[in-house]
Structures are given as C-alpha cells and as structure tokens.
Design a protein around this motif. Structure first.
Motif, mmCIF file in Angstrom:
data_model
loop_
_atom_site.group_PDB
_atom_site.id
_atom_site.type_symbol
_atom_site.label_atom_id
_atom_site.label_comp_id
_atom_site.label_asym_id
_atom_site.label_seq_id
_atom_site.Cartn_x
_atom_site.Cartn_y
_atom_site.Cartn_z
ATOM 1 N N GLN A 256 0.807 -1.217 0.000
ATOM 2 C CA GLN A 256 0.000 0.000 0.000
ATOM 3 C C GLN A 256 0.843 1.271 0.000
ATOM 4 N N THR A 257 2.167 1.149 0.115
ATOM 5 C CA THR A 257 3.037 2.316 0.250
ATOM 6 C C THR A 257 3.233 3.009 -1.098
ATOM 7 N N PRO A 258 2.867 4.283 -1.218
ATOM 8 C CA PRO A 258 2.967 4.975 -2.511
ATOM 9 C C PRO A 258 4.377 4.996 -3.088
ATOM 10 N N THR A 259 5.403 5.166 -2.229
ATOM 11 C CA THR A 259 6.757 5.247 -2.773
ATOM 12 C C THR A 259 7.194 3.920 -3.388
ATOM 13 N N ILE A 260 6.713 2.799 -2.845
ATOM 14 C CA ILE A 260 7.039 1.501 -3.457
ATOM 15 C C ILE A 260 6.364 1.401 -4.819
ATOM 16 N N HIS A 261 5.101 1.811 -4.900
ATOM 17 C CA HIS A 261 4.410 1.796 -6.194
ATOM 18 C C HIS A 261 5.142 2.690 -7.196
ATOM 19 N N ALA A 262 5.639 3.834 -6.714
ATOM 20 C CA ALA A 262 6.369 4.744 -7.610
ATOM 21 C C ALA A 262 7.630 4.070 -8.136
ATOM 22 N N GLY A 263 8.347 3.377 -7.250
ATOM 23 C CA GLY A 263 9.539 2.653 -7.687
ATOM 24 C C GLY A 263 9.213 1.547 -8.667
ATOM 25 N N MET A 264 8.112 0.839 -8.426
ATOM 26 C CA MET A 264 7.696 -0.224 -9.348
ATOM 27 C C MET A 264 7.272 0.345 -10.693
ATOM 28 N N ARG A 265 6.589 1.499 -10.672
ATOM 29 C CA ARG A 265 6.221 2.134 -11.955
ATOM 30 C C ARG A 265 7.472 2.444 -12.765
ATOM 31 N N TYR A 266 8.485 2.995 -12.085
ATOM 32 C CA TYR A 266 9.732 3.322 -12.782
ATOM 33 C C TYR A 266 10.387 2.053 -13.323
ATOM 34 N N LEU A 267 10.387 0.991 -12.508
ATOM 35 C CA LEU A 267 10.968 -0.277 -12.938
ATOM 36 C C LEU A 267 10.281 -0.787 -14.199
ATOM 37 N N ILE A 268 8.955 -0.786 -14.188
ATOM 38 C CA ILE A 268 8.197 -1.327 -15.322
ATOM 39 C C ILE A 268 8.368 -0.467 -16.563
ATOM 40 N N GLU A 269 8.417 0.840 -16.380
ATOM 41 C CA GLU A 269 8.552 1.737 -17.534
ATOM 42 C C GLU A 269 9.925 1.639 -18.188
ATOM 43 N N HIS A 270 10.917 1.123 -17.455
ATOM 44 C CA HIS A 270 12.276 1.042 -17.993
ATOM 45 C C HIS A 270 12.798 -0.390 -18.035
ATOM 46 N N LEU A 271 11.890 -1.363 -18.104
ATOM 47 C CA LEU A 271 12.311 -2.761 -18.087
ATOM 48 C C LEU A 271 13.203 -3.087 -19.283
ATOM 49 N N PRO A 272 14.366 -3.671 -19.035
ATOM 50 C CA PRO A 272 15.182 -4.153 -20.155
ATOM 51 C C PRO A 272 14.621 -5.477 -20.670
#
Length: 896
Positions: free
Chosen positions: A158-174
C-alpha cells in the motif's frame, strides 16, 4: 535438531565507505518458490499463455482469493528448463517498508544466482526509490539470460513510494527482465499504457475458473470423490468454477452420505460459501486437529518445532504433513517440507473462530511464539508476536537492541508501525518506547507529529523519577526539532537539559550536542561549536552512530566554512556524503548545498550549479514542491547567477527566498535574503532603494555586531561605500573585525579585509588599502577563495592591480583579476586578461609543443617563451603546463 530461520535466511550485506554495517535478513519463505503441489489439475492452456507472455514486459495474474494464482505460477515456473531463471518474492504486510521491499526483491534475484546487488545505503531512504531502481536496472541489463521476477500477493503493498519505484521499474524494463505480478486487485501501475502497447499479458478470474472438465478432474482425481457427471456439473454451477470453493465443497462431501443433497445446499456468494463450508469442514475434523489449527493460525509460517512450542504439543511436524496430504489448505513453502503456510482465507477463518471461541488464549499463544523466535535469534518475528499479544514490556525489551539497527537500515516505517501498535497511554509509561517513538518520528521527518507528541511525552516522563534517560532523549529530540524550526533559545534550553540528565559517554547525548553545535555555528561561536562537536565525535567513534557521524561531518563543514577553511570544509562535506550514502536524501541535501557554496567561492560555477540541481532533484524525489525550495537553496542559486552576471534571474531567486522565509517564519533567513537583495540593487545601480533599506535598518536600533546580523552589517558597509562615505563604512568594519578575529571566523575576517581595502582606497590611502588586501590575500590563497574578491568587481580590480604592481602574490592576483573582469564568472572569462602573445603561446601549448619549440615557432628566446608560460600558469590559477591546458579548455579559452 531444530533448524532456525536465522541460519537459513538470505541476506544482503550493507557496506559503505565506512565498511560493513548491517545485514538485511530475508526469511527463506519469502524468496523460496513454494513447493509444487503433489496433486493438481493440469492447465496447459494457461501455462501456454504464460509462456507466450515472456515476449512482453509484464504478466498480471489478478483474481480474488482462492482462484489458484500461486498454484498456477508455481506449476509454470517449475517447468522451465533453465533458459529463463525465476526469482520469487512472496509479499506480506511488513513489506510496506520500502527498505524491506527492495531488499527482498534483490535477495530473491540473488537466491537464483542472478548477479545483482544494491548498496545498502540505496535501500535506506523511502524517498529514493527511483535511484534504487536505476541501480538495479543497470545491473540487470548486463545479464545474458532472461530473468523472470514473480511478485506474489502484491495486493498487500500500500506504500505509494514503493508503487512509484515499481512504476519506474516497469517503464524502464530491459529485455532481460519479465515481471509477473500476482494480486487480488489491480495494482496502481501503468497497466493502461502497457495494455495499449501490447506489453501486458493478463489472466483474470474468468481465465482461472475451472472449466467443467477441470472440475471433474479436480473433484474425482485430486480430491478422490466418486461423483456422477450431474453432481460435478451441479457443484461447478454452485461454485462457478471457484477452485477454493470446490476444495471446501469436496472436503465437506467426503463425510456426507447424500452428496446430491449437500451440493444443493451450497448457495450464496464466495464470502458466504467459505463461511459455511469451512464450518462444515472444521466441524468434521477430530477435536485435537481443530485445536491445533486454531492455535497455530496466529503464525505466518509454520514448522513442526514452532507449532509444538505454540501448542505445547509434540506432533506438529506429523500433523502438518497429514494436513498437506489431506489438501486441507496447507502448503509447503520449501522443498524439504519443513516449513508450511495456511491458505490466507483458511487462516483468516481459523483466527476468527479462535477469537470468537477462545479469545483469552490468544495472548499466551503469541507469547509462546515470541519466546520460540527469540530463542532462535529471529528477533523481529519475536517482536511481531509480542505486540500481537499485547505484551508491551517484552516488546519494548526486544525492540531496544533492534532500534538503532533498524534506523541505520532505514526501516523507519517498520519502527513506526511497531510503536504505533502500542496504545498511547502504554507508550507513555514505557521509557524505552516513549523515547524511541520520538526518535523514529525525527528520523522519519514527521515534524508536525513530533510537535504534537513531544509536550505530552515530556510531561509524562517528568512525572516519574525512573524516566531520566528517556527524558534526556526526549529533550535531545526536542532540541533537534527546535534547530529545524530555527528557535535557537529553545534548542539551547532543551539541549542543556538533556545533557544534565544523560551521563557522559551515553550515545543519546549526541543529539543534544549536535543541537548546541548547530546553534553555536549559526552564532559564529566556533570554539564552542568545536567543543560540542568534539564530544559527538568521541561518542560516535565509541558507539558507531552513523547518522550522528554524518551530522557531525556536515556541521564541521559549516564550521570550517565560517572559519574560512574551504578545503577542510569540502573534505567534511564529502565524508558526510560517503557516510550517509542514499539512506537519507534530506541529509545528503545539506552536504550537497555546502559543497555548492564552496564550489561557487572557488569560481567553479558550473559544478556549483550542478550540485544545486542534484539538491532539487533529491527534493523532487522526496515529493517536495519545486516552487518553494528552502531559503539557502534560493540564496545560493542567486549568488551563482550574480557571479555569472544574470541579474534578472538572480532577483527572482532572491524574491523567492524572501517569500519562503516569511512562510516558514524565519526572521533570520528573511533578513539575510533581504540583505542580498540590497547587494543586487547596488549591482544594478538602484542606490536609492539600497539607501532606504540602510536607513530602516539603522532605525531599528539593533546590535549588528553579532554573527547572525553580520550579512546585514557587511551589506550596510557596501551601501556606505556606494554612497561615497567610506569613513562611515570603515568605522562599521573596524567594529566587526575584532569579534570575527576573536572567534576565529577567518571567512568573516577575509570579507571584512576586502571591504576595508575598498574603503581605504576610496579615501586615497593606497598604502593602507594594499596592506589590507595583502592580508586578505594571505588568508584567501591557501584555501582558493575567489568570489569574495571577484564579486566586488572593478573597485576590487583596482586594488588588486596595486598589489600586483608591488609584486604581491602575482599568480593568485592574476587569477582574481581574471575573475573580476566582465563575465569573470562565466566560461571563457580568463580571456579577459590574456594578452595576444599569451593567447598564441596557449594555442601552441595545446598542440603539445615544448618551450623551445614555442620559442622557435614565435621567433622568441626560450626564456621569454618560458615567462609567457609562467604568466599563463599564474593567471589561470593552476600549477603546471598540463593544468593550464585543462583549465583553458574548461574556461572556453582554448578549443577542445
């Protein structure tokens, strides 16, 4: 005989430039893929869809509880032949702490021999998720094989900062990484964008429902029921292919002679079906098994020895094996089948029944679990059970040695969650909890909550004679808070009271001493600041308190700047950055800002501006508004812009500084910002405006001789010089000089001497002006001071030329004259003082020619060529021919 979780845990070792610091343990049950079930329904169609999904970025398996999401993914992952490697992370509520989430994710990858790592410092700050992911992606992109990362039960996050990190991860997936997310609900990730670009594969409840054929296989082959086709069809219709419902129905039908009648009784939604069917299933189990299930439902994972400790039995391992064989919602979570877990819905129901039927036993069950985990050395699990069992005293005792470690690991969220589980009235009666909660709030930057909490906590502690250490901690925290609020009187009062309560050597004294060091530095009392910070250094060396060590380095940097010792200050700020790493972006910003000021003074304006940009980027990551930066940032930005000659933007930055100072209620910062506005007004020729400010300042009747008012006093001296009243300016400066010398503030002495030289030169006292500037040059050259001279521009250039004509520090004066020239704060400014011949020599140096070759090319004597090279070294402020070329290219004087 008993294998402890601690001995089987995976870990990520944290290290910084200071060496090994902490081990971040991850329970094996979280990163080991659950064992493949012995009997399951083959689902080739779903497995094929998951195989095909590897060509996309993300697979999402989203469905309510009981639809077999985990079972499907385990079956799929177990079929890989090694071409892809599968890392598994089972998530739970505690993973809402960002440090724990990312540590678990990295450990899951490492557990599959995937060579990735993160500096532990990167994991410690909840606001630095983007930098964590950037580092992680940088390592994954170098892998040669594809990696599959499964995040099971993502809905608990539920933590917004974790979701933000996951969004960044998914948007830049190699291409090397495919992420599989299992969740009961859609996660707040960019699903629509992935769906539109064909990069998302989705399996939903409609896909996971058993078909009629699968229902038949499950009921007859897996569950061993002899049902007719009509009965299977009826049960499928009743449960709508819901796997968990079918399992519950099958368990209840084993003991029912009339299967058709029982099937007809299954009605309602999934929620009501499970309530009914679990009751049906449980009521038909032996009483001893029912008791075992109820008592062990408090556990997140189960092993034979742990269950025996909780139930005070001896047959836990055998019962767990029997329950798994009976398909009674028990799943092995390791290949050796030593550790298990209950299906979450099943566990929830068991706990509900336990609370309803035997609530009085719950605290004792948690106490036994707590003691077992504590004996195994798995202290964090022990704390969880102590808190769940409302055993506040044991929880406090267990938390105490963990507290500093968790703070150092950046797990403020976990600490706060633990401490907030304790009722406020209990927390105030537990010394170890009351002070720790205040510390957790301070380290977490929750200042508004701290404002509300401290008065009541202090009052409660003062009412007890046994709370001396806790009261000292609370006063130390309050002193730090007062420093952040710029209330120096309150900071001093609370710090002194804290020190009176805490014995020498107590690590908790460091907070109060740091507060005194901050106040003394702001007041310019450097000797006092040095004594306070010296004791902090002794404490941190003896007790290894890294965050205090960071603050010490930063404060020492501030103190060294005030003392004019820029090189030592830069070293202190750099040590602070090395110490804190990425654990606290807010703390990094202080050191970066200090370095920006030093780089500006060294006239390295591009580097200074880059440091300010890093500060602003850090603030963006922390969710801070870019339009309202702290006053110090705006002031530093303005000073860089003024040095570049960009006066309009500098005015905007100063206006913003004044506005923000008013918003935060800091009169000190507002006065400083207004003083720099006046300096800008003098630069733009608005003398009348500057004069009005000076008249208003003097009308206040305030004492301008103390360090806090020094920026205003020195600005007033500049106004008087601009008004052609140098005698008034000199009287003011001569009044400031003794105090600056007494408190060893060489930075202030240097600025005062520069302005005295200008005043004496206005009076026509050239000898006195040169004497004053010579002393300033003696102070400034060893530390590389430039802007304190160059910001005075033409008047300073006149005095410097007088010094140059007398042969005083020729090389250094040449550098300063270059910086004083129009555009001296911009690249290429050095060209302003280079002669045509020196430019020719510089060009030939850039071609790599020797002095002899330069002399031949320009038809000069070798000695003359050598003199030109020496002049270039002097004017560009470097020490060698190689450095001349580098500096000239950096300044734009020499083409690259």
């Amino acid at each position: 005989m008993t294998e402890t979780l601690a001995s089987r845990s995976s870990s990520t070792t944290a290290s910084t430039s200071g060496g090994e610091v902490a081990v971040l343990d991850v329970l094996p049950s979280k990163i080991n893929m659950p064992a493949v079930r012995q009997h399951l329904v083959a689902r080739p169609g779903l497995l094929e869809r998951l195989d095909t999904a590897l060509s996309s970025r993300v697979s999402l398996v989203a469905a309510p509880a009981g639809f077999g999401k985990t079972t499907l993914l385990v079956d799929w992952a177990a079929r890989f032949d090694g071409r892809e490697r599968v890392a598994w992370l089972s998530l739970e509520e505690a993973d809402n702490d960002p440090t724990r989430f990312w540590t678990g994710l990295v450990s899951a990858l490492q557990a599959r021999q995937i060579d990735v790592s993160l500096a532990a410092a990167s994991l410690r700050d909840e606001h630095s998720q983007e930098s964590v992911v950037q580092q992680l992606l940088g390592e994954i992109v170098s892998l040669r094989e594809q990696v599959v990362l499964v995040l099971d039960d993502y809905h608990v996050i539920q933590t917004p900062t974790i979701h933000a990190g996951m969004r960044y991860l998914i948007e830049h997936l190699p291409a090397q990484l495919h992420v599989v997310i299992s969740s009961r609900s859609d996660p707040p990730l960019p699903l629509a964008r992935l769906r539109a670009s064909g990069q998302l594969t989705e399996l939903r409840a409609v896909d996971l429902r058993f078909s009629l054929a699968e229902c038949e296989v499950f009921l007859q082959r897996v569950m061993g029921l002899a049902l007719s086709g009509e009965q299977v069809e009826a049960l499928d219709a009743r449960t709508e292919g819901w796997p968990a419902g079918l399992q519950l129905a099958a368990l209840s039908l084993r003991e029912r002679p009339d299967a058709s009648a029982a099937i007809a009784g299954f009605t309602g939604t999934h929620r009501f079906i499970i309530d009914y069917l679990v009751e049906e299933v449980l009521s038909r189990l032996p009483a001893a098994v029912q008791i075992f299930l109820a008592q062990t439902s408090i556990l997140r994972q189960l092993s034979g020895p742990l269950c025996d400790a909780v139930t005070e039995g001896v047959d836990g391992a055998h019962l767990l094996e029997e329950l798994e064989r009976a398909s009674l919602f028990v799943t092995a979570i390791d290949d050796e089948r030593r550790w298990y877990r209950y299906h979450q819905l099943f566990a929830d129901t068991l706990r509900h029944r336990l609370e309803r039927q035997d609530a009085a036993s719950v605290p004792a069950l948690h106490r036994r679990a707590c003691l077992w985990y504590a004996r195994q050395g798995v202290t964090e699990e022990a704390v969880e059970h102590a808190l769940a069992g409302a055993d506040w005293e044991t929880a406090a005792e267990l938390m105490d040695p963990l507290f500093r470690l968790l703070l150092h690991r950046g797990e403020q969220a976990t600490l706060r969650r633990w401490l907030e589980m304790v009722p406020v009235e209990v927390r105030q009666t537990q010394p170890a909890l009351s002070g720790r909660y205040a510390l957790a709030l301070l380290h977490g930057g929750e200042l508004s909550q701290l404002d509300q909490y401290l008065p009541a906590a202090e009052a409660a502690a003062e009412r007890s004679d046994t709370f001396q250490t806790t009261l000292g901690i609370l006063f130390g925290v309050h002193a730090q808070l007062a420093c952040l609020r710029d209330d120096q009187q309150l900071a001093t009062d609370r710090a002194e009271r804290a020190l009176s309560l805490l014995v020498p050597g107590d690590r908790n004294r460091s907070m109060a001493l740091l507060a005194l060091g901050i106040v003394a530095t702001r007041r310019g009392e450097l000797a006092t600041a040095e004594r306070a910070l010296g004791e902090v250094v002794d404490i941190t060396r003896a007790t290894f308190a890294p965050m205090a060590t960071f603050q010490v380095h930063t404060l020492v940097g501030d103190m060294e700047v005030a003392g004019g010792r820029l090189r030592r200050a830069a070293a202190s700020y750099t040590r602070a950055l090395d110490e804190v790493g990425e654990r606290s972006l807010a703390m990094r910003e202080q050191a970066l800002l200090g370095l920006a000021g030093i780089l500006r003074e060294w006239n390295r304006l591009d580097a200074a501006e880059a440091h300010l940009d890093r500060v602003m980027e850090s603030r963006r990551k922390r969710g801070r508004r870019p339009e309202s930066p702290p006053v110090r940032i705006s002031l530093e930005r303005a000073r860089i812009l003024i040095a570049r000659g960009h006066l309009g933007p500098a005015g905007e930055a100063l206006h913003l500084a004044v506005e923000v100072a008013e918003q935060v209620g800091s009169r000190r910062l507002r006065r400083i910002a207004e003083a720099f506005q006046v300096r800008l007004a003098l630069r733009t020729g608005e003398l009348s405006e500057a004069g009005r400010w000076a008249d208003e300042l003097l009308a206040e009747g305030s004492d301008l001789s103390n360090f806090e008012r020094e920026p205003e006093a020195l600005t007033l001296a500049r106004v008087r010089l601009a008004q052609a009243t140098p005698d008034v300016a000199l009287a003011l400066l001569d009044g400031l000089l003794p105090g600056a010398e007494q408190h060893r503030r060489a930075g202030s002495v240097l600025e005062i001497l520069c302005l005295r030289a200008l005043g004496l030169n206005q009076l026509g006292e050239e000898r006195g002006a040169v004497a004053s500037i010579e002393r300033a040059l003696e102070l400034g050259e060893p530390e590389g001071h430039i802007r304190v001279f160059a910001d005075e521009r033409d008047p300073m250039a006149t005095v410097l030329r007088q010094a140059l004509s007398r042969g005083i520090r020729r090389r250094y004066v040449g550098v300063l004259l270059s910086a004083c020239a129009p555009g001296g704060g911009a690249p290429g400014a050095g060209a302003a003082v280079l002669t045509a011949r020196e430019r020719e020599v510089l060009h030939l140096l850039g071609l790599g020619l020797s002095n002899k070759e330069i002399a031949e090319r320009l038809v000069l004597s070798e000695g003359t060529a050598k003199s030109h090279v020496h002049n270039l070294i002097s004017k560009l402020g470097v020490e060698s021919r190689t450095q001349v070329i580098a500096r000239a290219r950096e300044m734009g004087v020499l083409a690259g």
